[in-house]
Design a protein around this motif. Structure first.
Motif, PDB file in Angstrom:
ATOM      1  N   PHE A 351       0.758  -1.319   0.111  1.00 56.24           N
ATOM      2  CA  PHE A 351      -0.016   0.137   0.030  1.00 56.24           C
ATOM      3  C   PHE A 351       1.167   1.288   0.143  1.00 56.24           C
ATOM      4  CE2 PHE A 351      -1.898   3.446   2.610  1.00 56.24           C
ATOM      5  CZ  PHE A 351      -3.307   3.544   2.017  1.00 56.24           C
ATOM      6  N   LEU A 352       1.989   1.253   0.830  1.00 54.64           N
ATOM      7  CA  LEU A 352       2.782   2.528   0.763  1.00 54.64           C
ATOM      8  C   LEU A 352       3.686   2.599  -0.462  1.00 54.64           C
ATOM      9  CD1 LEU A 352       4.080   1.735   4.461  1.00 54.64           C
ATOM     10  CD2 LEU A 352       2.784   3.722   3.872  1.00 54.64           C
ATOM     11  N   ILE A 353       3.874   1.392  -1.200  1.00 54.05           N
ATOM     12  CA  ILE A 353       4.813   1.447  -2.449  1.00 54.05           C
ATOM     13  C   ILE A 353       3.816   2.277  -3.422  1.00 54.05           C
ATOM     14  CG2 ILE A 353       5.563   0.108  -4.087  1.00 54.05           C
ATOM     15  CD1 ILE A 353       6.605  -1.782  -1.876  1.00 54.05           C
ATOM     16  N   ASN A 354       2.623   1.563  -3.470  1.00 52.13           N
ATOM     17  CA  ASN A 354       1.649   2.191  -4.265  1.00 52.13           C
ATOM     18  C   ASN A 354       1.410   3.548  -4.467  1.00 52.13           C
ATOM     19  OD1 ASN A 354       1.252  -0.305  -6.062  1.00 52.13           O
ATOM     20  ND2 ASN A 354      -0.390  -1.004  -4.633  1.00 52.13           N
ATOM     21  N   ASN A 355       1.040   3.975  -3.188  1.00 50.80           N
ATOM     22  CA  ASN A 355       0.783   5.412  -2.870  1.00 50.80           C
ATOM     23  C   ASN A 355       1.803   6.363  -3.175  1.00 50.80           C
ATOM     24  OD1 ASN A 355      -2.388   5.656  -2.006  1.00 50.80           O
ATOM     25  ND2 ASN A 355      -1.648   3.822  -1.370  1.00 50.80           N
ATOM     26  N   PHE A 356       2.920   6.213  -2.319  1.00 53.27           N
ATOM     27  CA  PHE A 356       4.145   6.827  -2.661  1.00 53.27           C
ATOM     28  C   PHE A 356       4.508   7.090  -3.978  1.00 53.27           C
ATOM     29  CE2 PHE A 356       4.049   7.269   1.797  1.00 53.27           C
ATOM     30  CZ  PHE A 356       4.815   8.072   2.218  1.00 53.27           C
ATOM     31  N   TYR A 357       4.750   5.930  -4.805  1.00 49.78           N
ATOM     32  CA  TYR A 357       5.132   5.917  -6.120  1.00 49.78           C
ATOM     33  C   TYR A 357       4.049   6.845  -6.852  1.00 49.78           C
ATOM     34  CZ  TYR A 357       7.134   4.501 -10.582  1.00 49.78           C
ATOM     35  OH  TYR A 357       7.680   4.425 -11.844  1.00 49.78           O
ATOM     36  N   PHE A 358       2.732   6.699  -6.814  1.00 48.05           N
ATOM     37  CA  PHE A 358       2.027   7.531  -7.468  1.00 48.05           C
ATOM     38  C   PHE A 358       2.290   8.979  -7.044  1.00 48.05           C
ATOM     39  CE2 PHE A 358      -2.304   9.350  -7.578  1.00 48.05           C
ATOM     40  CZ  PHE A 358      -2.546   9.354  -8.976  1.00 48.05           C
ATOM     41  N   ILE A 380      10.576   5.145  -0.914  1.00 42.96           N
ATOM     42  CA  ILE A 380      10.095   3.974  -1.809  1.00 42.96           C
ATOM     43  C   ILE A 380      10.934   2.585  -1.555  1.00 42.96           C
ATOM     44  CG2 ILE A 380       9.310   3.229  -4.126  1.00 42.96           C
ATOM     45  CD1 ILE A 380       8.314   6.194  -4.474  1.00 42.96           C
ATOM     46  N   ASP A 381      12.231   3.067  -1.756  1.00 41.68           N
ATOM     47  CA  ASP A 381      13.254   1.853  -1.726  1.00 41.68           C
ATOM     48  C   ASP A 381      13.020   1.294  -0.512  1.00 41.68           C
ATOM     49  OD1 ASP A 381      14.040   2.688  -4.188  1.00 41.68           O
ATOM     50  OD2 ASP A 381      15.740   3.639  -3.652  1.00 41.68           O
ATOM     51  N   SER A 382      12.941   1.894   0.731  1.00 35.45           N
ATOM     52  CA  SER A 382      12.917   1.400   1.904  1.00 35.45           C
ATOM     53  C   SER A 382      11.537   0.396   2.126  1.00 35.45           C
ATOM     54  CB  SER A 382      12.925   2.553   3.003  1.00 35.45           C
ATOM     55  OG  SER A 382      12.485   1.905   4.235  1.00 35.45           O
ATOM     56  N   TYR A 383      10.329   0.997   1.540  1.00 39.33           N
ATOM     57  CA  TYR A 383       9.135   0.405   1.711  1.00 39.33           C
ATOM     58  C   TYR A 383       9.412  -0.924   0.770  1.00 39.33           C
ATOM     59  CZ  TYR A 383       7.270   4.520   3.640  1.00 39.33           C
ATOM     60  OH  TYR A 383       6.787   5.511   4.554  1.00 39.33           O
ATOM     61  N   ILE A 384      10.235  -1.120  -0.452  1.00 36.69           N
ATOM     62  CA  ILE A 384      10.150  -2.132  -1.204  1.00 36.69           C
ATOM     63  C   ILE A 384      11.108  -2.912  -0.364  1.00 36.69           C
ATOM     64  CG2 ILE A 384      11.196  -3.130  -3.392  1.00 36.69           C
ATOM     65  CD1 ILE A 384      10.442  -0.404  -4.844  1.00 36.69           C
ATOM     66  N   HIS A 385      12.185  -2.573   0.162  1.00 34.22           N
ATOM     67  CA  HIS A 385      13.008  -3.703   1.255  1.00 34.22           C
ATOM     68  C   HIS A 385      12.211  -4.239   2.119  1.00 34.22           C
ATOM     69  CE1 HIS A 385      16.507  -5.061   3.062  1.00 34.22           C
ATOM     70  NE2 HIS A 385      16.183  -4.695   4.121  1.00 34.22           N
ATOM     71  N   SER A 386      11.450  -3.369   2.765  1.00 35.27           N
ATOM     72  CA  SER A 386      10.702  -3.893   3.921  1.00 35.27           C
ATOM     73  C   SER A 386       9.683  -5.168   3.426  1.00 35.27           C
ATOM     74  CB  SER A 386       9.751  -2.880   4.731  1.00 35.27           C
ATOM     75  OG  SER A 386      10.823  -1.937   5.263  1.00 35.27           O
ATOM     76  N   GLU A 436       5.578   0.047 -14.372  1.00 35.51           N
ATOM     77  CA  GLU A 436       7.118   0.029 -13.848  1.00 35.51           C
ATOM     78  C   GLU A 436       7.489  -0.567 -12.627  1.00 35.51           C
ATOM     79  OE1 GLU A 436       5.268   4.198 -13.863  1.00 35.51           O
ATOM     80  OE2 GLU A 436       5.368   2.401 -15.293  1.00 35.51           O
ATOM     81  N   MET A 437       6.602  -0.207 -11.753  1.00 35.70           N
ATOM     82  CA  MET A 437       6.622  -0.577 -10.312  1.00 35.70           C
ATOM     83  C   MET A 437       6.368  -1.865 -10.351  1.00 35.70           C
ATOM     84  SD  MET A 437       7.628  -0.215  -7.443  1.00 35.70           S
ATOM     85  CE  MET A 437       8.015   1.414  -7.512  1.00 35.70           C
ATOM     86  N   ARG A 438       5.424  -2.713 -10.921  1.00 35.09           N
ATOM     87  CA  ARG A 438       5.208  -3.967 -11.148  1.00 35.09           C
ATOM     88  C   ARG A 438       6.385  -4.924 -11.496  1.00 35.09           C
ATOM     89  NH1 ARG A 438       0.311  -2.996 -13.643  1.00 35.09           N
ATOM     90  NH2 ARG A 438       1.032  -3.609 -15.752  1.00 35.09           N
ATOM     91  N   LYS A 439       7.103  -4.419 -12.367  1.00 42.09           N
ATOM     92  CA  LYS A 439       8.430  -5.049 -13.107  1.00 42.09           C
ATOM     93  C   LYS A 439       9.514  -4.844 -12.103  1.00 42.09           C
ATOM     94  CE  LYS A 439      11.827  -4.724 -16.809  1.00 42.09           C
ATOM     95  NZ  LYS A 439      12.158  -4.082 -18.180  1.00 42.09           N
ATOM     96  N   ARG A 440       9.516  -3.852 -11.375  1.00 48.62           N
ATOM     97  CA  ARG A 440      10.364  -3.640 -10.291  1.00 48.62           C
ATOM     98  C   ARG A 440      10.542  -4.784  -9.100  1.00 48.62           C
ATOM     99  NH1 ARG A 440      12.369   1.981  -6.956  1.00 48.62           N
ATOM    100  NH2 ARG A 440      13.753   1.007  -5.707  1.00 48.62           N
ATOM    101  N   LEU A 441       9.241  -4.678  -8.774  1.00 49.79           N
ATOM    102  CA  LEU A 441       8.857  -5.802  -7.505  1.00 49.79           C
ATOM    103  C   LEU A 441       9.100  -7.171  -8.011  1.00 49.79           C
ATOM    104  CD1 LEU A 441       5.790  -3.830  -6.081  1.00 49.79           C
ATOM    105  CD2 LEU A 441       7.906  -4.179  -4.888  1.00 49.79           C
ATOM    106  N   ARG A 442       8.367  -7.455  -8.990  1.00 53.51           N
ATOM    107  CA  ARG A 442       8.802  -8.886  -9.595  1.00 53.51           C
ATOM    108  C   ARG A 442      10.042  -9.073  -9.775  1.00 53.51           C
ATOM    109  NH1 ARG A 442       4.851  -7.864 -14.618  1.00 53.51           N
ATOM    110  NH2 ARG A 442       2.800  -8.218 -13.582  1.00 53.51           N
ATOM    111  N   ASN A 443      11.040  -8.189  -9.953  1.00 54.72           N
ATOM    112  CA  ASN A 443      12.540  -8.332 -10.358  1.00 54.72           C
ATOM    113  C   ASN A 443      13.315  -8.566  -8.732  1.00 54.72           C
ATOM    114  OD1 ASN A 443      12.573  -8.542 -12.986  1.00 54.72           O
ATOM    115  ND2 ASN A 443      12.989  -6.357 -13.045  1.00 54.72           N
ATOM    116  N   ALA A 444      12.596  -7.775  -7.879  1.00 51.09           N
ATOM    117  CA  ALA A 444      13.128  -7.965  -6.490  1.00 51.09           C
ATOM    118  C   ALA A 444      12.803  -9.187  -5.763  1.00 51.09           C
ATOM    119  CB  ALA A 444      12.505  -6.688  -5.550  1.00 51.09           C
ATOM    120  N   ILE A 445      11.442  -9.703  -6.239  1.00 54.98           N
ATOM    121  CA  ILE A 445      11.291 -10.998  -5.715  1.00 54.98           C
ATOM    122  C   ILE A 445      12.016 -11.941  -6.407  1.00 54.98           C
ATOM    123  CG2 ILE A 445       9.479 -12.788  -5.544  1.00 54.98           C
ATOM    124  CD1 ILE A 445       7.288 -10.402  -5.538  1.00 54.98           C
TER     125      ILE A 445
END
Length: 482
Positions: A351-358, A380-386, A436-445
């Motif tokens: 939720f934080l990632i989606n809203n902050f990125y928007f 945003i980077d911190s939220y992705i890591h968490s 672009e965020m979908r792709k980034r999250l998938r790559n991180a996973i």
């Protein structure tokens, strides 16, 4: 010209209906020229969901200038101009005989806004009438106002001459007729000023829609006032006509709505989806409306600054940039507060990632040089890591640090596969709207899970997985489509 405005506004209204797809719209009843009341019908239109509708909301509406109105009048054929002149003269004659009532009501009907007669009743009734169709009614009202100006341009402005228009009896009575008609239209201004913004205080209209309606009506009134004063400048009836006080009241209402957008749209409540919050959409939509009307809005903010109601943080940039950054900061605080309602930590961080990125995407467009992009990106980077740590690190941990077993040599692979399937099944329908965020999250996973899985298979060549690393990667590539 009025017909073009009508088509444009009806098209806009059809795309911006209420969330339930139903809106109460006035429809004319009876024969043309009738003075009977307005009938109402409930129509159903196709609408997208709130997120899709709001994301596409960029209202760069341009009002025609007085010069354009005069040019349109000049383009009319002589026969059509004479018809308009004779028609308006007949209404003026009727106006002089009937004590101001039926002639003005008939013209309001012909202009398509006889619904304004209902706004003089109890204020609660007026609010109920406007509810769900604010922009539609504002468009209809503005179209009627420009049609009145068009009559002035066609019949008097430049055709009969200013002196004749202000000394001739018909010209003088026409001005009184216009004044009486507009006096019955002006309660709509009071009605939209009084419209409640939806949010913490209960039901109401979206803040961005009220803001847009106020700005458009204010600009239309300013233009109409200039046109009327230009055509009838020497008439004593023009004094105080569409006065500056009315425009000042609209300016104040616009400023109040800007402030209210920081709070009313940011209502708290239990979140069930990691998608973009309706408060985020509303505030960003308000910012889009403000930037679409940069000149007039910046002047209104400057007036608030002179009154001591607005304090800019950076004197080297415009007031609107300062206000935008302040609204963004309040919005971020609201998003963080709302994220606390998620019992699931993975949902919270998504939720934080989606809203902050928007927010980052939208504000980078408007003020890239002053918006604290680096700080925002860091969050945003911190939220992705968490998110990765609470969601997918436990999956890879099954292979990285398998639970020791004293009595068996059971492989950790089944536990890893079970944990992966469990996490994937829960999250595969979660929504990340930005590609672009979908792709980034998938790559991180993938980077968190697949290398550990691949290395385990190399170290344990006798193990037979149910899915290969390649198949698992393909599964992960379908995450977050919603």
């Amino acid at each position: 010209m009025a017909a073009i405005w009508g088509r444009a506004w009806r098209s806009m209204a059809s795309h911006e209906g209420g969330d339930d797809g139903r809106s109460l719209q006035p429809t004319a009843g009876g024969e043309r020229g009738s003075t009977s009341g307005t009938n109402y019908s409930t129509t159903t239109t196709h609408t997208t969901n709130m997120s899709e509708r709001s994301l596409a909301f960029h209202p760069f509406t341009v009002l025609p200038t007085a010069t354009v109105l005069e040019e349109n009048a000049d383009e009319l054929g002589e026969e059509e101009r004479v018809k308009k002149l004779e028609h308006i003269k007949s209404l003026v004659v009727l106006f002089c005989k009937d004590n101001n009532n039926s002639a003005t009501e008939r013209w309001l009907y012909e202009l398509g806004v006889n619904w304004v007669l209902h706004l003089s009743h109890v204020s609660e009734s007026g609010r109920s009438f406007i509810s769900g169709q604010l922009l539609y009614l504002a468009g209809s009202w503005i179209e009627a106002l420009f049609e009145i100006n068009h009559y002035i341009s066609v019949c008097f402005g430049g055709h009969l001459g200013k002196e004749k228009a202000t000394t001739d009896d018909v010209g003088y009575e026409f001005l009184r007729f216009v004044q009486a008609t507009l006096s019955k239209m002006l309660p709509f201004v009071d009605a939209i000023v009084a419209v409640r913004v939806s949010g913490r205080r209960g039901a109401g209209e979206p803040a961005d829609e009220k803001l847009r309606a106020l700005i458009l009506v204010r600009d239309a009134l300013s233009m109409a006032s200039a046109q009327i004063m230009s055509s009838f400048s020497s008439s004593p009836c023009c004094e105080g006509y569409l006065s500056a006080d009315l425009l000042a009241r609209l300016d104040e209402a616009i400023w109040d709505t800007m402030e209210e957008a920081n709070f009313s749209s940011c209502s708290r409540g239990t979140q069930r989806s990691p998608s973009i919050h309706k408060g985020t959409l509303s505030v960003i939509n308000c910012i889009n409306v403000l930037w679409a009307n940069y000149g007039s809005v910046n002047r209104i903010i400057h007036d608030a600054f002179l009154r001591g109601e607005f304090v800019p943080e950076n004197e080297n940039v415009s007031h609107l940039i300062n206000l935008t950054i302040q609204m963004a900061r309040s919005l971020e605080e609201m998003v963080i507060r709302n994220s606390q309602s998620f019992p699931n930590q993975s949902l919270k961080f998504l939720f934080l990632i989606n809203n902050f990125y928007f927010i980052l995407q939208q504000l980078h467009t408007h003020c890239p040089l002053v918006f604290p992009i680096r700080e925002h990106v860091g969050k945003i980077d911190s939220y992705i890591h968490s998110y990765i740590q609470v969601s997918w690190a436990p999956v890879s941990e099954c292979l990285r640090n398998p639970t020791p077993c004293c009595f068996t040599r059971r492989s950790p692979l089944p536990r890893f596969e079970s944990k992966f399937q469990q996490t994937y099944t829960v999250q595969k329908l979660w929504k990340v709207p930005a590609p672009e965020m979908r792709k980034r999250l998938r790559n991180a996973i993938v980077e968190e899970v697949i290398p550990v899985f691949t290395q385990f298979l190399k170290d344990n060549s006798n193990s037979t997985p149910r899915v290969t690393p390649q198949e698992m990667t393909k599964l992960l590539s379908g995450l977050f489509e919603g």
